[in-house]
Motif scaffolding. Structure first.
Motif, PDB file in Angstrom:
ATOM      1  N   LYS A   1      11.538   4.517   3.858  1.00  0.00           N
ATOM      2  CA  LYS A   1      12.353   5.694   3.541  1.00  0.00           C
ATOM      3  C   LYS A   1      13.685   5.188   2.997  1.00  0.00           C
ATOM      4  O   LYS A   1      14.359   4.385   3.638  1.00  0.00           O
TER       5      LYS A   1
ATOM      6  N   LEU B   1      10.323   8.370  -0.225  1.00  0.00           N
ATOM      7  CA  LEU B   1       9.495   8.124   0.949  1.00  0.00           C
ATOM      8  C   LEU B   1       8.170   7.565   0.473  1.00  0.00           C
ATOM      9  O   LEU B   1       7.528   8.141  -0.403  1.00  0.00           O
TER      10      LEU B   1
ATOM     11  N   CYS C   1       5.721   2.312   6.309  1.00  0.00           N
ATOM     12  CA  CYS C   1       6.496   3.454   5.820  1.00  0.00           C
ATOM     13  C   CYS C   1       7.877   2.960   5.396  1.00  0.00           C
ATOM     14  O   CYS C   1       8.540   2.231   6.136  1.00  0.00           O
TER      15      CYS C   1
ATOM     16  N   ASP D   1       9.596  16.170   8.171  1.00  0.00           N
ATOM     17  CA  ASP D   1      11.024  15.908   8.399  1.00  0.00           C
ATOM     18  C   ASP D   1      11.727  15.537   7.097  1.00  0.00           C
ATOM     19  O   ASP D   1      12.857  15.962   6.854  1.00  0.00           O
ATOM     20  N   PHE D   2      11.068  14.758   6.246  1.00  0.00           N
ATOM     21  CA  PHE D   2      11.649  14.349   4.968  1.00  0.00           C
ATOM     22  C   PHE D   2      11.989  15.570   4.112  1.00  0.00           C
ATOM     23  O   PHE D   2      13.016  15.613   3.444  1.00  0.00           O
TER      24      PHE D   2
ATOM     25  N   ARG E   1       1.363  11.203  12.593  1.00  0.00           N
ATOM     26  CA  ARG E   1       2.709  10.644  12.450  1.00  0.00           C
ATOM     27  C   ARG E   1       3.184  10.749  11.007  1.00  0.00           C
ATOM     28  O   ARG E   1       4.340  11.080  10.757  1.00  0.00           O
ATOM     29  N   ILE E   2       2.297  10.485  10.053  1.00  0.00           N
ATOM     30  CA  ILE E   2       2.660  10.615   8.641  1.00  0.00           C
ATOM     31  C   ILE E   2       3.011  12.060   8.327  1.00  0.00           C
ATOM     32  O   ILE E   2       4.017  12.335   7.672  1.00  0.00           O
TER      33      ILE E   2
ATOM     34  N   ILE F   1       6.495  12.783   9.609  1.00  0.00           N
ATOM     35  CA  ILE F   1       7.529  12.126   8.800  1.00  0.00           C
ATOM     36  C   ILE F   1       7.729  12.878   7.491  1.00  0.00           C
ATOM     37  O   ILE F   1       8.865  13.106   7.054  1.00  0.00           O
TER      38      ILE F   1
END
Length: 156
Positions: free
Chosen positions: A104, A91, A102, A132-133, A125-126, A129
């Motif tokens: 992924k 990521l 971004c 979630d990663f 938002r980062i 992400i």
């Protein structure tokens, strides 16, 4: 002949004389300060110096992240923040003054790579992400990424 990689650990004394090791967040803030002091042509290929606005933006992002990235300057007037899981999933955020790109890549299979551009609420938002990663957000944790692997990556 095997090459041995050594890990360098910084230790400091506080005002009371107590030794402590800085956290990854403190290291990243210090790194951003160093990047902010780079002058024009810092890479020998004509890269420009980094603006204080970009450094401030990156500090804001670092301050909201629970899991800290590796941070690097780029020759594109941007700062890269990246993560890698035990299964080689990757990521990357490339932070510019006006946007963030971004990337992924699941298990480093670039045919399955996904990219997005973020221009609003970038820090939040980062953070989402990244959570979630690592399986801490709304999605399920990747079964190949165990708590033991996370511990070894960030504390080993």
């Amino acid at each position: 002949m095997a090459v041995r990689k050594e890990k360098i650990v910084s230790m400091f004394r506080n005002r009371n004389g107590t030794l402590f090791m800085p956290t990854k967040k403190e290291d990243n803030i210090r790194r951003l300060k160093e990047i902010g002091h780079l002058s024009d042509d810092w890479n020998g290929y004509g890269a420009g110096a980094f603006s204080s606005a970009l450094i401030d933006k990156c500090n804001s992002i670092i301050n909201v992240l629970d899991i800290q990235p590796d941070v690097y300057p780029t020759g594109r007037q941007s700062i890269q923040m990246q993560y890698e899981l035990a299964d080689r999933s990757y990521l990357e955020f490339e932070i510019f003054e006006d946007k963030t790109l971004c990337l992924k890549v699941p298990q480093r299979i670039y045919a399955n790579a996904a990219t997005i551009q973020i221009t609003e609420n970038e820090s939040e938002r980062i953070r989402g992400i990244v959570e979630d990663f690592f399986g801490h957000g709304t999605g399920e944790r990747d079964p190949l990424q165990t708590d033991q692997a996370l511990t070894a990556r960030y504390f080993g």
